[in-house]
Design an enzyme around this catalytic site. Sequence first.
Site, PDB file in Angstrom:
ATOM      1  N   GLY A  27      39.848  42.331  38.628  1.00  0.00           N
ATOM      2  CA  GLY A  27      41.010  42.455  39.325  1.00  0.00           C
ATOM      3  C   GLY A  27      41.586  43.817  38.815  1.00  0.00           C
ATOM      4  O   GLY A  27      41.681  44.235  37.571  1.00  0.00           O
ATOM      5  N   ARG A  32      33.883  42.173  41.232  1.00  0.00           N
ATOM      6  CA  ARG A  32      33.458  41.183  40.253  1.00  0.00           C
ATOM      7  C   ARG A  32      32.264  40.547  40.479  1.00  0.00           C
ATOM      8  O   ARG A  32      31.421  40.893  41.386  1.00  0.00           O
ATOM      9  CB  ARG A  32      34.576  39.832  40.733  1.00  0.00           C
ATOM     10  CG  ARG A  32      36.160  40.036  40.418  1.00  0.00           C
ATOM     11  CD  ARG A  32      36.919  38.773  40.982  1.00  0.00           C
ATOM     12  NE  ARG A  32      38.321  39.137  40.826  1.00  0.00           N
ATOM     13  CZ  ARG A  32      39.102  39.093  39.832  1.00  0.00           C
ATOM     14  NH1 ARG A  32      38.381  38.870  38.814  1.00  0.00           N
ATOM     15  NH2 ARG A  32      40.543  39.149  39.939  1.00  0.00           N
ATOM     16  N   GLY A  33      31.923  39.550  39.613  1.00  0.00           N
ATOM     17  CA  GLY A  33      30.530  39.064  39.879  1.00  0.00           C
ATOM     18  C   GLY A  33      29.288  39.747  38.879  1.00  0.00           C
ATOM     19  O   GLY A  33      29.373  40.906  38.506  1.00  0.00           O
ATOM     20  N   GLY A  67      35.256  38.318  31.911  1.00  0.00           N
ATOM     21  CA  GLY A  67      34.182  38.570  32.409  1.00  0.00           C
ATOM     22  C   GLY A  67      33.443  39.772  32.210  1.00  0.00           C
ATOM     23  O   GLY A  67      32.252  39.906  32.109  1.00  0.00           O
ATOM     24  N   THR A  68      34.326  40.919  32.173  1.00  0.00           N
ATOM     25  CA  THR A  68      33.765  42.390  32.066  1.00  0.00           C
ATOM     26  C   THR A  68      33.243  42.432  30.547  1.00  0.00           C
ATOM     27  O   THR A  68      31.999  42.972  30.332  1.00  0.00           O
ATOM     28  CB  THR A  68      34.516  43.284  32.176  1.00  0.00           C
ATOM     29  OG1 THR A  68      35.290  43.124  33.569  1.00  0.00           O
ATOM     30  CG2 THR A  68      34.227  44.821  32.037  1.00  0.00           C
ATOM     31  N   ASP A  93      47.006  38.887  32.111  1.00  0.00           N
ATOM     32  CA  ASP A  93      47.545  37.626  31.604  1.00  0.00           C
ATOM     33  C   ASP A  93      47.864  37.951  30.261  1.00  0.00           C
ATOM     34  O   ASP A  93      48.150  36.926  29.573  1.00  0.00           O
ATOM     35  CB  ASP A  93      46.683  36.671  32.133  1.00  0.00           C
ATOM     36  CG  ASP A  93      46.443  36.303  33.626  1.00  0.00           C
ATOM     37  OD1 ASP A  93      47.580  36.729  34.310  1.00  0.00           O
ATOM     38  OD2 ASP A  93      45.473  35.778  34.014  1.00  0.00           O
ATOM     39  N   GLU A 127      50.322  31.001  38.447  1.00  0.00           N
ATOM     40  CA  GLU A 127      49.236  30.833  39.608  1.00  0.00           C
ATOM     41  C   GLU A 127      48.435  29.414  39.225  1.00  0.00           C
ATOM     42  O   GLU A 127      47.833  28.785  39.832  1.00  0.00           O
ATOM     43  CB  GLU A 127      48.521  31.800  39.836  1.00  0.00           C
ATOM     44  CG  GLU A 127      47.740  32.292  38.790  1.00  0.00           C
ATOM     45  CD  GLU A 127      46.951  33.683  38.972  1.00  0.00           C
ATOM     46  OE1 GLU A 127      46.209  33.640  40.032  1.00  0.00           O
ATOM     47  OE2 GLU A 127      46.912  34.611  38.402  1.00  0.00           O
ATOM     48  N   ARG A 167      49.933  44.144  40.513  1.00  0.00           N
ATOM     49  CA  ARG A 167      48.826  44.329  40.035  1.00  0.00           C
ATOM     50  C   ARG A 167      48.375  45.619  40.409  1.00  0.00           C
ATOM     51  O   ARG A 167      47.824  46.585  39.636  1.00  0.00           O
ATOM     52  CB  ARG A 167      47.701  43.392  40.604  1.00  0.00           C
ATOM     53  CG  ARG A 167      47.736  42.118  40.050  1.00  0.00           C
ATOM     54  CD  ARG A 167      46.564  41.393  40.842  1.00  0.00           C
ATOM     55  NE  ARG A 167      46.635  39.706  40.498  1.00  0.00           N
ATOM     56  CZ  ARG A 167      45.986  39.423  39.480  1.00  0.00           C
ATOM     57  NH1 ARG A 167      45.539  39.991  38.454  1.00  0.00           N
ATOM     58  NH2 ARG A 167      46.005  37.895  39.008  1.00  0.00           N
TER      59      ARG A 167
END
Length: 442
Positions: A89, A155-156, A182-183, A211, A310, A364
Amino acid sequence: MHLTQKDFEIQSLGECKFESPLKLSTVDGDNLTNYVKEDERILYSCYLKDIQEDIKEGRDPLSFEKAGPRKKIFFNPSETKAAIVTCGGLCPGINDVVRGLVMNLHYQYGIKSIYGFKYGYLGLIRESGLTPTVLRPDYISEIHEQGGSILGSSRGNQDVAKIVDRLMDFDINILFTIGGDGTLRGAKEITEEINKRGLPIAVVGVPKTIDNDIGFLERTFGFETACSNAVEAIRGAHAEAKGYQNGVGLVRLMGRQSGSIAAHASIASQDVNFCLIPEMDFDLEGEKGFYHHLLERVKRKGHAVVVVAEGLGEKFCKTDEKDASGNTKSGDIGPFLKAGIIKYFKDNNTPLSMKYIDPSYMIRSSPAIPSDSVFCNQLAQHAVHAAMAGKTGCVAGIWSNSFTYVPIDIAIRSRKFVDMESQLWLNVLEATGQPKFMLNDK
C-alpha cells in the site's frame, strides 16, 4: 518470544576489501563524523533489571548492530549496480526514501547504475514486460514533493526464482526493497534464493508500514505524517459534530491489526470522545456497550467525536475474502458503525446528525511532513551504508532513538500492537474520557 544474540546477527556477503569513498574519520575531536565500528551495538532493552539479570547470568545483554557507514566496504563502487522496488500500500514518504537512496548511492558512493523496477515485485518478473527506469539524480530531484510512489506499487507474491533471474539479467549487486510485512517476507525469500545460488547480491529493506506495527522497530516512516493528517480529519469531524444538534462525527482511520494511528491521533487532537481500536475487547450493544455510552455522552454534551480503526471490521463485519497478499479482507467498519449508531439512536427516540469521514486514501497518498522526510532520508542513507558494506537480509530501523540494522527474520516474526495496559492507552483514556471498559456482564 525467546530471543538470543544469534537472532540479532546480520548476515554478511564476505570480507570488506575496498576503502570507503566517504573519507570520514576514525578519531574524536576533528569535527568529522566517525565511521561506525563493527562491534558498536545498541541495547535491545534499556531496563536496568534486564541488564542486571544478564550480568548475573554471565551473558551480554541483547543488542542490535549499530547502523552507519563503515571504513571498509564490500562492493567496488565503480562496478556496482543497484535496484529499488516499492511494494504494498501507498504511504507518505516513499518517494523521499527512493530519492534518499539514489542521492546517497550516486553522490556519496559514486554508483551510476541505479534501476527502479516498476509496480513492486511484479516488475522484477521478466514475463511482466515491465521495463525498469534508470534513476538519475536529475530525474528524482523533486519527487519528495509528491505523494505516492514514482515507481508504482503492487501486492501479491511472485516467483522468487524468476525475481533472482531478473536481477542477474541486469547484473544487479544490491536490491533495496521498500515495503511492509509482506514485502519483507518476499525480501527474505529472495535473500534465501540468492544464498542458495551463492550469488554476491545484497538485499536490504527500508520498512514501510503506515500502521507502525513491524516488530523490533521503534517507528516506521509515514506514521508521523499519517497521524498529522488524521488530526486534521478529526478537527473537521469535531466542527461538524458541534455544528448540529446531537451531532456525531465518525472518523475511520487506518490500522488493520494495530490501532496505533487512531490512538496517537486521538491524543494529539484532544477532540476525540471515543477511540476504538482492534486491540480492544468491547461490546457495541447492551447496557454497558459502546452505543449506550455514546448516546449518554451526546445527551450530556450535545455532540461526540468517534475515531475507529479499520481493523475492527475483522471483529464486527468480517468477510471470507482475501487480498492479493493473502490477508483476510475485513468488512468496512466505517459504514457498519455509522449504520449501527443511526439505528441505535432511532430505536431510543433520539434525534441524530451523523457526519462520517474516511480520509484513508488522502492520508496514504500525501507527501511526507518535514519530520518524516528527515526520517526517510536517514533510513535511506543507513540502508545504503549497510548494502555497500555487504550486509544482507536486513532492514534499516531505529531503536532507543539510535539507528540500527535488524535481520528481516526477526522483523517479520512479530507485530506491534497497542498494549491495553500501557501508558499510551492510559493517555488515550485520559484524553478522551471514554470508559475504561465497555463490556457487558457475561
